[in-house]
Design an enzyme around this catalytic site. Structure first.
Site, PDB file in Angstrom:
ATOM      1  N   GLU A 138       0.955  -1.267   0.086  1.00 34.03           N
ATOM      2  CA  GLU A 138       0.112   0.221   0.092  1.00 34.03           C
ATOM      3  C   GLU A 138       0.951   1.250  -0.103  1.00 34.03           C
ATOM      4  O   GLU A 138       1.834   1.298   0.833  1.00 34.03           O
ATOM      5  CB  GLU A 138      -0.915   0.126   1.242  1.00 34.03           C
ATOM      6  CG  GLU A 138      -1.889   1.221   0.986  1.00 34.03           C
ATOM      7  CD  GLU A 138      -3.030   1.005   2.388  1.00 34.03           C
ATOM      8  OE1 GLU A 138      -2.295   0.796   3.430  1.00 34.03           O
ATOM      9  OE2 GLU A 138      -4.197   1.719   2.264  1.00 34.03           O
ATOM     10  N   GLY A 270       5.069   0.782  11.271  1.00 30.59           N
ATOM     11  CA  GLY A 270       3.848   0.687  11.915  1.00 30.59           C
ATOM     12  C   GLY A 270       3.233  -0.699  11.619  1.00 30.59           C
ATOM     13  O   GLY A 270       3.717  -1.809  12.150  1.00 30.59           O
ATOM     14  N   ALA A 271       2.089  -0.746  10.944  1.00 31.22           N
ATOM     15  CA  ALA A 271       1.363  -2.217  10.693  1.00 31.22           C
ATOM     16  C   ALA A 271       0.779  -2.110   9.418  1.00 31.22           C
ATOM     17  O   ALA A 271       0.325  -0.889   8.885  1.00 31.22           O
ATOM     18  CB  ALA A 271       0.478  -2.323  11.649  1.00 31.22           C
ATOM     19  N   MET A 272       0.499  -3.300   8.886  1.00 26.77           N
ATOM     20  CA  MET A 272      -0.402  -3.179   7.265  1.00 26.77           C
ATOM     21  C   MET A 272      -1.424  -4.238   7.479  1.00 26.77           C
ATOM     22  O   MET A 272      -0.939  -5.352   7.647  1.00 26.77           O
ATOM     23  CB  MET A 272       0.667  -3.148   6.228  1.00 26.77           C
ATOM     24  CG  MET A 272      -0.007  -3.474   4.918  1.00 26.77           C
ATOM     25  SD  MET A 272      -0.857  -1.895   4.512  1.00 26.77           S
ATOM     26  CE  MET A 272      -2.095  -2.488   3.613  1.00 26.77           C
ATOM     27  N   HIS A 306      -7.284  -1.703  15.372  1.00 23.70           N
ATOM     28  CA  HIS A 306      -7.101  -0.851  14.118  1.00 23.70           C
ATOM     29  C   HIS A 306      -7.060  -1.720  12.900  1.00 23.70           C
ATOM     30  O   HIS A 306      -7.908  -1.927  11.932  1.00 23.70           O
ATOM     31  CB  HIS A 306      -6.148   0.228  14.075  1.00 23.70           C
ATOM     32  CG  HIS A 306      -6.022   0.888  12.935  1.00 23.70           C
ATOM     33  ND1 HIS A 306      -6.532   2.213  12.710  1.00 23.70           N
ATOM     34  CD2 HIS A 306      -5.652   0.544  11.741  1.00 23.70           C
ATOM     35  CE1 HIS A 306      -6.449   2.794  11.420  1.00 23.70           C
ATOM     36  NE2 HIS A 306      -5.572   1.718  10.858  1.00 23.70           N
ATOM     37  N   GLU A 307      -6.187  -2.540  12.941  1.00 20.82           N
ATOM     38  CA  GLU A 307      -5.755  -3.369  11.679  1.00 20.82           C
ATOM     39  C   GLU A 307      -6.851  -4.474  11.366  1.00 20.82           C
ATOM     40  O   GLU A 307      -7.186  -4.607  10.207  1.00 20.82           O
ATOM     41  CB  GLU A 307      -4.392  -4.243  11.770  1.00 20.82           C
ATOM     42  CG  GLU A 307      -3.272  -3.083  11.962  1.00 20.82           C
ATOM     43  CD  GLU A 307      -3.120  -2.101  10.812  1.00 20.82           C
ATOM     44  OE1 GLU A 307      -3.544  -2.382   9.759  1.00 20.82           O
ATOM     45  OE2 GLU A 307      -2.674  -0.970  11.099  1.00 20.82           O
ATOM     46  N   HIS A 310      -9.789  -3.397   9.625  1.00 17.08           N
ATOM     47  CA  HIS A 310      -9.735  -3.148   8.028  1.00 17.08           C
ATOM     48  C   HIS A 310     -10.130  -4.479   7.527  1.00 17.08           C
ATOM     49  O   HIS A 310     -10.405  -4.543   6.326  1.00 17.08           O
ATOM     50  CB  HIS A 310      -8.050  -2.939   7.781  1.00 17.08           C
ATOM     51  CG  HIS A 310      -7.720  -1.518   8.103  1.00 17.08           C
ATOM     52  ND1 HIS A 310      -8.316  -0.487   7.192  1.00 17.08           N
ATOM     53  CD2 HIS A 310      -6.784  -0.874   8.437  1.00 17.08           C
ATOM     54  CE1 HIS A 310      -7.998   0.748   7.540  1.00 17.08           C
ATOM     55  NE2 HIS A 310      -6.675   0.474   8.224  1.00 17.08           N
ATOM     56  N   GLU A 329      -9.476   4.468   6.546  1.00 17.10           N
ATOM     57  CA  GLU A 329      -8.606   4.800   7.916  1.00 17.10           C
ATOM     58  C   GLU A 329      -9.272   5.526   8.805  1.00 17.10           C
ATOM     59  O   GLU A 329      -9.045   5.177   9.994  1.00 17.10           O
ATOM     60  CB  GLU A 329      -7.379   5.643   7.084  1.00 17.10           C
ATOM     61  CG  GLU A 329      -6.383   5.088   6.272  1.00 17.10           C
ATOM     62  CD  GLU A 329      -5.778   3.552   7.009  1.00 17.10           C
ATOM     63  OE1 GLU A 329      -5.935   3.334   8.038  1.00 17.10           O
ATOM     64  OE2 GLU A 329      -5.272   2.671   6.024  1.00 17.10           O
TER      65      GLU A 329
END
Ligand SMILES: [Zn+2]
Length: 864
Positions: A138, A270-272, A306-307, A310, A329
């Protein structure tokens, strides 16, 4: 007004006549020279006849291409570097219907976290230096891994096959379908994904370990480098808890057969949210009960929540184009916080300081951080056009994440929790395995609420900024409300109006709502002697300015207000001071009248402000007197808490204690500094003597006042540890050293490979912020731009240099940045340069203003 999702009308560069439906990709990495060879076959649906195929590819070499088994000549293949497009000229018209494209290609394995990348790391419990692979796609980097229709609306099934060494574990979105030994390693084939956007693919491989569990039929795993998987226990438990909550909230169960949480020791910070295989920077996933702090634990939970949001909002339903990134987001940020608050009320997630996930970001309450940026001339609407890849990458900012989150929270509290959730469930059910625009979400919420949500929302997502509501008491119990745009350092802002979902209460009574649709509104029957509080619990994304009678009534009623309301008053008062709408004494008058408390969120708001002013005044003659005053505000709270944790203390006490130690240390509190020395000496002899929560603040204070010997000791400890969290504590401490000679030594580390590349470069911004020597940090960065930028990923490139300037408060530096940028920075960095220039100018002006007002503040404080 924006229209609901329509594939043909979705922005983007790729022609829409040809859509891929299924990719079968085979990748053979070569970890000796960091290259890879790949091949793929793509099932295409040609919607109307075409003479060429246009897809994305970047830094790939295409060795062969064929359509329906017929090889294309090399002359038919071209890649446009500028537009990142791969064009295949066809010998004759390709008829509508199904076709197959086959490609062979080679690419490179990157050092920074974009496309396929490698990480070097030190294995737990051994001195061995290992290498592993990961991906980060991303927004627009899947095209560095395999040629593809790399725009989110082109959903397709992806089936990945990879060849890796025999002793490696390979992970992707879906479970392993087959594995077979071949010469030089093993070939792992994963099951095909459901239809999804290309940027959600993932591939991670290395000498990895895992722990696993189940939630119903679902397999959940935490994967980490060898020796560290057990540190994923907390994350695994959190994953199970969050998964059940979301299955229930969204009304559609998690749609894939497994969910992997993957810790990687570098690549990015961070994180994805890759579907089914979420990647995290190691310290955002692994928790060591013996050595990790309460902050780390909270950060892990919040990032996971959060992830995982998604997996539905972003992956199952995906924004059609990057102009709607906020849908992904803003929603995941709101949902993640809601879920975290549900299971961990003690963290006060809606109020307390947001944890510093990205070292370049300012810390502060999430909503406040968004409002600070949104009040400036450099802000933009939540939804804004995105034309290029660079623009897609710069869309990942505070407005997208935090204003989006804050607006959704206001909307939820206005529509009601149940109505809002019904709307979200309708939205997911209608659009699963497809794409959407913001209009689709508003339509679903309108259906559920029978209100015209899009109409109210338009002002918040389509225009920049936000309002301030002014409260004025008139005769006969009337209160007049007036709205106007709230700005900071932005004189010629165009006036705007919002439909404001207001909430208010007479202190002690039940709250009520009012949709303010015009410039003014009137309230009746408000008794002149009753305190009136607008924006109940601070859930609204607007500021409030009270007239003097209303403000004085609030001050008298402070003990009766909820902590949420008190934090909201503090935040608004501080914003009014920044905006020049009130003198500093308004804010400090409020602080001094607050009842004594050890509430985390309330005290951290104050610490945040004192920190900011302390940084701004560094080196000025007023600094010492301000520090003395600031210590007098913080000392009583610290004395109540003390150094040692007590069994019956409130749940936020550990975090507050840590914040107070750092803050008092920064404010030159001799006693705290002496106490830190003593604890550090004991810690060197016996690490267990210092509680994990106290390590970061004690080390930071030691770093700040370090002499060469202490600096060397901290460095030695940082080099030795294999824990990413501990390492970060030591290097943060090094970056705080105020001795200019030591600041230079810390800067030099940014050029070595002691830290993961994604962290090493931020040592420079740390030094700029924490050492009090932004000039030294900038001189160093200027001399080493090339090697530093080589370590930054696509998103970081535009931000890096402007970010270093935001710690200056001298107008001349604004000019310096402008002329530097003109010659040295890409055009795409212009918005970041503008933001930094605005920040410097704001700081310069605010510093002058504060210096003239401080004698008043401090004098009245001392006479208290
Ligand atoms: Zn996200």
């Amino acid at each position: 007004m924006e229209k609901p999702f329509n594939f043909n009308e979705t922005p983007g560069k790729l022609p829409k006549q040809v859509v891929p439906t299924e990719y079968s990709i085979r990748i053979v990495p070569n970890i000796d020279n960091f290259t890879f060879a790949g091949s793929e076959s793509v099932e295409l649906k040609v919607r109307s006849p075409v003479h060429q195929l246009v897809l994305n590819a970047l830094e790939l070499k295409i060795q062969a291409a064929s359509v329906d088994g017929k090889e294309l000549p090399a002359s038919a293949i071209s890649i446009a570097k500028e537009t990142e497009l791969l064009m295949l000229a066809l010998p004759s018209e390709l008829a509508a219907g199904d076709h197959t494209l086959a490609l062979r290609f080679t690419g490179k394995i990157n050092q920074q976290g974009q496309g396929l990348f490698y990480m070097h790391y030190q294995e737990q419990g051994s001195a061995a230096r290992k290498v592993m692979l990961g991906t980060q796609f991303e927004a627009t980097d899947a095209r560095r891994f395999f040629p593809c229709w790399d725009e989110p609306a082109f959903r397709a099934r992806f089936q990945l096959t990879a060849v890796v060494p025999k002793n490696w574990l390979a992970v992707s979105n879906m479970p392993t379908e087959s594995e077979q030994k071949i010469a030089g390693g093993k070939e792992v084939r994963f099951a095909p994904t459901p239809p999804m956007s290309s940027y959600l693919n993932v591939f991670v491989a290395g000498e990895l370990d895992l722990i696993e569990s189940r939630v119903g039929p679902m397999q959940i795993r935490v994967i980490a480098t060898k020796g560290k998987a057990e540190l994923g226990r907390y994350a695994l438990d959190a994953t199970a808890q969050i998964l059940k909550y979301y299955n229930d909230y969204f009304g559609v169960p998690y749609p894939l057969p497994k969910l992997d949480q993957i810790a990687i020791p570098g690549g990015f910070g961070g994180a994805m949210e890759n579907w089914g295989g979420i990647t995290y920077y190691e310290s955002a996933l692994l928790f060591d009960p013996k050595n990790s702090s309460a902050e780390t634990k909270q950060n892990i939970y919040e990032v996971i929540a959060h992830e995982m949001a998604h997996m539905w909002f972003g992956d199952l339903v995906t924004m059609a184009w990057w102009d709607n990134l906020w849908l992904n987001e803003g929603f995941a940020s709101w949902m993640g916080s809601k879920c975290t608050a549900q299971f961990n009320p003690q963290w006060e997630v809606w109020l307390a300081r947001e944890l510093p996930r990205d070292p370049t970001r300012r810390t502060g309450i999430a909503k406040e951080a968004a409002m600070e940026g949104d009040a400036r001339a450099t802000t933009h609407p939540i939804q804004q056009p995105v034309a290029t890849e660079a623009e897609a990458n710069s869309a990942f900012d505070d407005i997208t994440y935090k204003k989006g989150q804050s607006f959704l929270r206001m909307l939820e509290s206005f529509l009601g929790e149940d109505v809002f959730r019904n709307g979200v469930q309708g939205y997911i059910a209608t659009h699963k395995y497809s794409n959407t625009t913001t209009a689709d979400l508003w339509n679903a919420l309108s259906d559920a609420s029978k209100k015209t949500v899009g109409d109210t929302a338009a002002g918040w997502t389509g225009q920049p900024g936000f309002p301030i509501v002014k409260v004025k008491r008139e005769a006969d119990g009337k209160v007049r409300l007036t709205q106007e745009r709230f700005t900071v350092n932005f004189e010629d802002a165009s006036p705007l109006l919002w439909k404001i979902p207001l909430t208010y209460s007479l202190v002690g009574e039940a709250p009520a709502t009012l949709l303010m649709t015009d410039k003014t509104a009137a309230m009746e029957n408000i008794p002149a002697d009753h305190a009136l509080k607008l924006n109940v619990n601070g859930t609204g994304n607007y500021r409030v300015a009270y007239d003097e009678p209303s403000w004085n009534l609030l001050l008298k009623n402070l003990p009766k207000l909820s902590i949420e309301d008190r934090v909201n008053l503090l935040s608004d008062a501080w914003a009014l001071v920044q905006a020049g709408r009130a003198p500093g004494s308004l804010y400090f008058g409020l602080v001094e009248k607050l009842p004594a408390s050890t509430d985390l969120a309330e005290r951290e708001q104050i610490i945040h402000v004192l920190n900011f002013i302390n940084g701004l005044l560094a080196g000025s003659p007023a600094s010492e007197r301000f520090q003395q005053y600031a210590r007098s505000l913080l000392r009583p709270t610290f004395e109540t808490l003390g150094w040692e944790a007590k069994a019956d203390e409130p749940p936020g006490a550990a975090s507050l204690r840590a914040s107070l130690i750092s803050a008092l240390g920064d404010l030159n509190d001799r006693q705290i500094i002496a106490d830190c020395h003593e604890r550090f000496e004991k810690y060197l002899a016996d690490p267990a003597s210092l509680a994990p929560d106290l390590r970061a603040p004690v080390l930071a204070v030691m770093g700040r006042y370090a002499d060469e010997k202490t600096w060397n000791k901290l460095h030695e400890l940082g080099l030795k540890t294999t824990s990413i969290e501990e390492k970060q504590n030591y290097y943060n401490a090094l970056a705080s050293a105020t001795d200019p000679k030591l600041a230079k030594k810390t800067l030099a580390i940014a050029l070595t490979d002691e830290l993961p590349t994604s962290r090493a470069i931020f040592l420079v911004s740390r030094v700029a912020r924490d050492s009090g020597h932004p000039d030294t940090a900038w001189e160093f960065a200027k001399a080493n731009t090339k090697s530093l930028l080589a370590k930054v990923d696509a998103a970081g490139t535009n931000r890096y240099v402007p970010g270093l300037f935001t710690f200056f408060s001298d107008d001349l530096r604004a000019d310096e940045l402008k002329s530097y940028a003109k010659i040295n920075l890409p055009r795409a960095s212009a918005p970041e340069v503008a933001k930094a220039v605005d920040e410097i100018q704001f700081r310069a002006e605010f510093k002058k203003r504060l210096l003239s007002q401080l004698p008043d503040v401090i004098h009245s404080g001392a006479s208290k």
